[in-house]
Design a protein around this motif. Structure first.
Motif, PDB file in Angstrom:
ATOM      1  N   GLY A  74       0.814  -1.208   0.000  1.00 51.86           N
ATOM      2  CA  GLY A  74       0.000   0.000   0.000  1.00 51.86           C
ATOM      3  C   GLY A  74       0.847   1.256   0.000  1.00 51.86           C
ATOM      4  N   LYS A  75       1.918   1.232   0.756  1.00 52.28           N
ATOM      5  CA  LYS A  75       2.810   2.390   0.796  1.00 52.28           C
ATOM      6  C   LYS A  75       3.456   2.637  -0.569  1.00 52.28           C
ATOM      7  CE  LYS A  75       3.870   1.848   5.708  1.00 52.28           C
ATOM      8  NZ  LYS A  75       4.876   1.477   6.724  1.00 52.28           N
ATOM      9  N   VAL A  76       3.824   1.556  -1.237  1.00 53.71           N
ATOM     10  CA  VAL A  76       4.492   1.699  -2.538  1.00 53.71           C
ATOM     11  C   VAL A  76       3.503   2.157  -3.615  1.00 53.71           C
ATOM     12  CG1 VAL A  76       5.702   0.478  -4.380  1.00 53.71           C
ATOM     13  CG2 VAL A  76       6.272  -0.001  -1.983  1.00 53.71           C
ATOM     14  N   PHE A  77       2.407   1.423  -3.761  1.00 55.81           N
ATOM     15  CA  PHE A  77       1.487   1.694  -4.871  1.00 55.81           C
ATOM     16  C   PHE A  77       0.645   2.947  -4.639  1.00 55.81           C
ATOM     17  CE2 PHE A  77       2.381  -2.830  -5.560  1.00 55.81           C
ATOM     18  CZ  PHE A  77       2.665  -2.816  -6.926  1.00 55.81           C
ATOM     19  N   LEU A  78       0.144   3.128  -3.421  1.00 58.14           N
ATOM     20  CA  LEU A  78      -0.634   4.334  -3.171  1.00 58.14           C
ATOM     21  C   LEU A  78       0.270   5.543  -2.992  1.00 58.14           C
ATOM     22  CD1 LEU A  78      -3.596   3.099  -0.920  1.00 58.14           C
ATOM     23  CD2 LEU A  78      -3.523   3.538  -3.382  1.00 58.14           C
ATOM     24  N   GLY A  79       1.520   5.305  -2.610  1.00 60.13           N
ATOM     25  CA  GLY A  79       2.482   6.399  -2.606  1.00 60.13           C
ATOM     26  C   GLY A  79       2.721   6.912  -4.010  1.00 60.13           C
ATOM     27  N   SER A 131       0.633   9.359   2.832  1.00 62.26           N
ATOM     28  CA  SER A 131       0.021  10.624   2.405  1.00 62.26           C
ATOM     29  C   SER A 131       0.189  11.734   3.429  1.00 62.26           C
ATOM     30  CB  SER A 131      -1.469  10.423   2.110  1.00 62.26           C
ATOM     31  OG  SER A 131      -2.177  10.128   3.290  1.00 62.26           O
ATOM     32  N   HIS A 132       0.511  11.377   4.674  1.00 57.56           N
ATOM     33  CA  HIS A 132       0.533  12.375   5.746  1.00 57.56           C
ATOM     34  C   HIS A 132       1.627  13.420   5.569  1.00 57.56           C
ATOM     35  CE1 HIS A 132      -1.673   9.320   8.516  1.00 57.56           C
ATOM     36  NE2 HIS A 132      -2.522  10.090   7.862  1.00 57.56           N
TER      37      HIS A 132
END
Length: 208
Positions: A74-79, A131-132
């Motif tokens: 999630g961190k990689v793709f949504l980042g 996102s923060h």
């Protein structure tokens, strides 16, 4: 000299003192509380919930591991998605996925469903996490980015302390996690609403 000023983080943005007098800071602060509430509630209670459903200890532990493992994705793709569609939209998407997972968790009883929920939830929390920091820069600039981000994380930790405590208390008085997970889902939905009120442009003036 102009270029040098542009590259200087202290040349642009609000100080912490200026930021806390801006309504956007407190809206953003509240999203952190919602995020921390949901994430830490699940991290602490998903294994006891699985065990209560009669799932083996090994599978219960793997469900928790799935949250963390998929969280990396999630961190990689949504980042990456945040770079393309914006950090606010990524945070909203993360909260939407988190809400869906929490609502689905209420009636879930079988291992494969719990693993699926853990994957969705992990992917969502990973996206929210990355996102923060960009949102702090977009809202308040880089002048006091580290300090403002640190104070923002107080809200995350506050939610992280309150969430598991309240979730456990609800379980103790109802002998079920269903109501507790509904509360978590409501907190995530509130996170969506609050994030929608965040302005994409950088705040330039102090206003309440």
């Amino acid at each position: 000299q102009v270029e040098k000023k542009r590259l200087n983080p202290e040349a642009d943005g609000l100080s912490l003192k200026e930021a806390v007098y801006n309504s956007q800071f407190w809206v953003f602060f509240a999203t952190g509380f919602c995020y921390g509430f949901c994430v830490f509630s699940i991290m602490v209670h998903i294994v006891p919930h699985a065990l209560e459903l009669g799932i083996s200890a090994n599978s219960a532990a793997n469900i928790l591991a799935t949250v963390g493992g998929v969280g990396i994705l999630g961190k990689v793709f949504l980042g990456r998605a945040g770079d393309m569609i914006g950090s606010r939209q990524t945070l909203i998407l993360g909260f939407i996925l988190m809400s869906a997972a929490l609502i689905w968790l209420v009636p879930a009883k079988t291992p494969w469903i719990l693993f699926s929920i853990a994957g969705i939830f992990g992917f969502a929390y990973g996206g929210c996490t990355v996102s923060h920091s960009p949102l702090v820069a977009e809202l308040f600039g880089l002048r006091s980015h580290g300090l403002i981000f640190g104070v923002f994380n107080v809200s995350v930790m506050s939610g992280g302390a309150m969430g598991p405590l309240l979730t456990g208390y609800i379980f103790d008085i109802t002998n079920s996690y269903q109501l507790a997970f509904i509360v978590c889902a409501v907190m995530s939905l509130i996170g969506i609403i609050l994030t929608a009120f965040l302005k994409l442009r950088r705040v330039k003036e102090i206003s309440f």
